[in-house]
Design an enzyme around this catalytic site. Structure first.
Site, PDB file in Angstrom:
ATOM      1  N   GLU A   1       0.827  -1.208  -0.052  1.00 40.20           N
ATOM      2  CA  GLU A   1      -0.011  -0.009  -0.141  1.00 40.20           C
ATOM      3  C   GLU A   1       0.857   1.128   0.070  1.00 40.20           C
ATOM      4  O   GLU A   1       0.442   2.268  -0.653  1.00 40.20           O
ATOM      5  CB  GLU A   1      -0.855   0.125   1.081  1.00 40.20           C
ATOM      6  CG  GLU A   1      -1.772   1.322   1.262  1.00 40.20           C
ATOM      7  CD  GLU A   1      -2.980   1.134   0.251  1.00 40.20           C
ATOM      8  OE1 GLU A   1      -3.661   2.244   0.079  1.00 40.20           O
ATOM      9  OE2 GLU A   1      -2.858   0.210  -0.309  1.00 40.20           O
TER      10      GLU A   1
ATOM     11  N   SER B   1      17.984   4.672  -1.018  1.00 44.59           N
ATOM     12  CA  SER B   1      16.885   3.396  -1.147  1.00 44.59           C
ATOM     13  C   SER B   1      17.115   2.900  -2.602  1.00 44.59           C
ATOM     14  O   SER B   1      18.045   3.051  -3.309  1.00 44.59           O
ATOM     15  CB  SER B   1      15.656   4.094  -0.791  1.00 44.59           C
ATOM     16  OG  SER B   1      14.597   3.080  -0.996  1.00 44.59           O
TER      17      SER B   1
ATOM     18  N   LYS C   1      16.028  -9.710  -1.481  1.00 49.48           N
ATOM     19  CA  LYS C   1      15.991  -8.520  -0.758  1.00 49.48           C
ATOM     20  C   LYS C   1      15.468  -8.775   0.532  1.00 49.48           C
ATOM     21  O   LYS C   1      14.223  -9.032   0.867  1.00 49.48           O
ATOM     22  CB  LYS C   1      14.747  -7.698  -1.628  1.00 49.48           C
ATOM     23  CG  LYS C   1      14.697  -6.021  -0.726  1.00 49.48           C
ATOM     24  CD  LYS C   1      13.831  -5.395  -1.693  1.00 49.48           C
ATOM     25  CE  LYS C   1      13.581  -4.062  -1.040  1.00 49.48           C
ATOM     26  NZ  LYS C   1      13.001  -3.957   0.112  1.00 49.48           N
TER      27      LYS C   1
ATOM     28  N   CYS D   1     -24.233 -33.120  17.388  1.00 45.80           N
ATOM     29  CA  CYS D   1     -23.838 -31.954  16.751  1.00 45.80           C
ATOM     30  C   CYS D   1     -23.555 -32.110  15.294  1.00 45.80           C
ATOM     31  O   CYS D   1     -22.736 -32.880  14.958  1.00 45.80           O
ATOM     32  CB  CYS D   1     -22.711 -31.142  17.171  1.00 45.80           C
ATOM     33  SG  CYS D   1     -22.287 -29.667  16.313  1.00 45.80           S
TER      34      CYS D   1
ATOM     35  N   LYS E   1      21.513  -5.576  -9.445  1.00 46.93           N
ATOM     36  CA  LYS E   1      22.593  -4.723  -9.684  1.00 46.93           C
ATOM     37  C   LYS E   1      23.430  -4.700 -10.789  1.00 46.93           C
ATOM     38  O   LYS E   1      23.790  -5.980 -11.166  1.00 46.93           O
ATOM     39  CB  LYS E   1      23.400  -4.571  -8.514  1.00 46.93           C
ATOM     40  CG  LYS E   1      22.778  -4.250  -6.837  1.00 46.93           C
ATOM     41  CD  LYS E   1      23.697  -4.469  -6.045  1.00 46.93           C
ATOM     42  CE  LYS E   1      22.908  -4.493  -4.590  1.00 46.93           C
ATOM     43  NZ  LYS E   1      23.740  -4.737  -3.536  1.00 46.93           N
TER      44      LYS E   1
END
Length: 669
Positions: free
Chosen positions: A33, A80, A114, A431, A289
């Protein structure tokens, strides 16, 4: 709403949630989100650069430093990563870097999982660890040197030789899954609030003002890059730098590898995604990378991220949705399970509309109300569950969840035994809900394996009062069965034939089919092998039962209670009268050496060449005790494809691990 107002609201929300995530370690939103909000912000700023401001979340990383720690300044900013969410975005990443390089093109990538932990910087001077800091806002972090010194896998002094005079190593501090489970288990025993996930646990542990507390936490670390390099040189390949760091004593993720094309990168991503649940740590994607350091330097950085790297995120395992209602279901043993009825949401690769709430204690712990916005999590094959509530979004008309006091199926009074978390209906087969679940279990594939007698058929049989006990199933005729919905004469006869075939079974399958509490396949097989006859099991004492592998005090009490109940004795007698039988079990010849004598083994994952039940039986013939879960007492874990948490726990405990080929070799020899 105008574009400027939309931007202002997005910035406000992103800054608030960044503070909750980075500073307070108490996120209110799932990562997916937050990522969506950030992507929306980036898109608007790209289309309207005139509205971009220096204080935009797109221009910085993370949150502010905690007041309780001194600050550290990052000489080289800790940035980041930009994200990719599909193959097209990964293709665009490759195109961007190759377009920028013009004369050169990238032919080698360094790829790694990651990790979902906390980014840290380690500064070594003359080989000694002198400072450790968090990423913070990228320019300023928190000094956590004393806490980092307690993490045993981080060297206080570099090994070997050739390291630079000043070397800054960057990496991720994380908490392995097994350590996280053990930490939460201890917290629950002390009546403390457990951590929501390993990332929060790692962050909370690393930011303790008392390093003695950090020292008790099962933290680990993997290096992923370097910052400052003075008084020496490192390799010109990103991957080879990892190898250098490893030689100097710094941990390197074992899943890191070089990929020679974007096709290889995509294959790597797919492989890690498929094995995600089997890894011993939480990850939320892979990092790709450019491997060449010289090309990295040519590509440079944008405001918040390097141009030469990207995080290819996995499909979200957590999402936001709304709790519309709670339904209370009755299980085979009478356990009442609250099931959350959710606004349908796509998470973990599937659309989820139901999730377990476990029990009354879990509802109280979450503090969840009907109408709440909740975070739902689905990982691998795990049943979806609500992990937290976004209380800030609670509507005024939300309703508290009222736990029932009578059975929703038969209206009998519910009971909760002291020391147990489960509330139960004790009406037994009276039951109808328990009767249905007991019969479904009795005919299931791992029990008597009655083909064609599925859940819908069993439910109709009970609803039409055609069956009350398992023995009644064998009284059914094809003519009687044709009154059921979608049951023609041929299908009805097939069910009767399957029931007749199911009469020939094994003692272990029969025991499992009875549905004795906490007696699973492995325990049933161990009981059958140990006692060899049903009469010996039903008349066994508590002391005799706990001698069996996988049978502890609680399971022994359940077995004793089951066989002492007159109704259960009648059910077994009637089944035998209807012709249910099994061959005698031959006692093991103790004069013949058993290669796996007294070894505790566990099977997990998908076996392609062996049937699981056959593998279990063969292992038991070799003297092994087949358990259902991995513990410190486990000797061998036989892991098939897509092995999950059991494999991770076995690796953490140092248990010997073998694959299917090795299992076959043992059985053949």
């Amino acid at each position: 709403m105008s574009i400027e107002k939309t931007l202002d609201e997005l910035k406000k929300q992103l800054n608030y949630h960044a503070y909750r995530y980075y500073v307070e370690d108490s996120p209110e939103l799932p990562d997916a989100e937050y990522d969506r909000m950030m992507q929306q912000l980036l898109l608007i700023e790209k289309e309207h650069p005139e509205f971009m401001t220096v204080d935009s979340p797109s221009q910085r990383v993370g949150g502010e430093a905690l007041g309780g720690f001194t600050q550290v300044q990052h000489e080289i900013p800790m940035l980041s990563l930009d994200n990719a969410f599909n193959d097209n975005e990964l293709d665009s990443f490759e195109k961007r870097i190759n377009d920028r390089l013009i004369s050169d093109s990238v032919s080698l990538f360094c790829c790694e999982p990651k990790l979902d932990g906390l980014a840290v910087s380690l500064l070594y001077v003359d080989g000694l660890l002198v400072q450790a800091g968090t990423r913070g806002d990228g320019a300023t972090g928190e000094n956590i040197t004393e806490n980092v010194r307690t993490i045993r896998c981080i060297p206080l002094t570099l090994q070997g030789e050739g390291w630079p005079t000043r070397l800054e190593v960057r990496g991720e501090v994380f908490m392995p899954k097994a350590g996280f489970d053990a930490l939460n288990e201890r917290a629950l025993k002390r009546a403390e609030k457990p951590f929501a996930n390993p990332r929060n646990a790692a962050a909370g542990s690393l930011r303790q003002l008392d390093s003695k507390i950090t020292a008790t936490r099962p933290l680990s670390f993997y290096a992923y890059s370097v910052g400052i390099i003075e008084g020496g040189e490192l390799e010109g390949s990103h991957y080879q730098r990892f190898v250098q760091l490893k030689n100097w004593g710094l941990p390197m993720c074992e899943e890191t590898k070089q990929c020679h094309s974007l096709t290889d990168v995509k294959a790597y991503y797919k492989d890690i995604l498929e094995r995600r649940d089997a890894l011993k740590y939480e990850i939320d994607g892979v990092v790709i990378k450019v491997d060449s350091i010289s090309l990295q330097e040519q590509l440079g950085f944008v405001a918040r991220a390097p141009r030469w790297a990207i995080a290819y995120k996995f499909p979200a395992q957590e999402e936001l949705t709304v709790l519309n209602d709670v339904e209370f279901q009755v299980g085979r043993t009478g356990a009442i399970t609250p099931v959350a009825k959710l606004e349908p949401i796509f998470v973990g690769g599937v659309t989820v509309s139901n999730a377990t709430l476990h029990n009354a204690d879990e509802i109280a712990r979450l503090g969840v109300h009907i109408g709440d916005t909740v975070i739902i999590r689905r990982a691998g094959d795990v049943i979806p569950q609500i992990v937290s509530v976004v209380e800030a979004r609670r509507p005024e008309d939300s309703k508290a969840i009222i736990y029932p006091t009578t059975c929703p199926a038969c209206d009998s009074q519910l009971e909760r035994i002291e020391g147990e978390v489960v509330t139960r209906c004790v009406a037994g087969l009276v039951c109808p809900a328990q009767r249905k679940e007991a019969l479904k279990h009795f005919v299931s594939r791992k029990a008597l394996d009655v083909d064609g007698l599925g859940d819908k058929v069993v439910e109709q049989l009970v609803d039409k009062e055609m069956v009350e006990t398992p023995a009644d199933l064998f009284k059914l005729s094809a003519g009687v069965l044709t009154v059921l919905d979608r049951m023609g004469p041929k299908s009805a006869q097939n069910v009767v034939n399957a029931l007749n075939k199911a009469k020939e079974t094994t003692l272990s399958r029969f025991l499992y089919s009875l549905g004795i509490r906490e007696v699973g396949e492995a325990t049933a097989a161990n009981l059958a092998l140990h006692f060899q006859t049903l009469n010996a099991i039903s008349s066994a004492t508590f002391e005799q039962l706990i001698e069996v592998s996988d049978v502890g005090d609680i399971v022994a009490k359940h077995i004793l209670g089951f066989f002492s109940e007159p109704h259960n004795q009648a059910v077994i007698e009637n089944l035998q009268l209807m012709g249910v039988n099994w061959p005698d079990i031959k006692a093991l010849d103790e004069s013949v050496p058993q290669p796996l004598a007294d070894k505790v083994v566990v099977l997990t994952g998908t076996l392609y060449k062996l049937k699981r039940n056959e593998a279990k039986a063969a292992l038991q013939e070799l003297g092994a005790k087949v358990a259902g879960s991995v513990s410190k007492n486990t000797d061998i874990l036989f892991a098939g494809e897509a092995a999950g948490s059991k494999l991770a726990k076995a690796e953490e405990l140092g248990v010997e691990i073998m694959n299917e080929e090795q299992l076959i070799e043992i059985l053949n020899n």
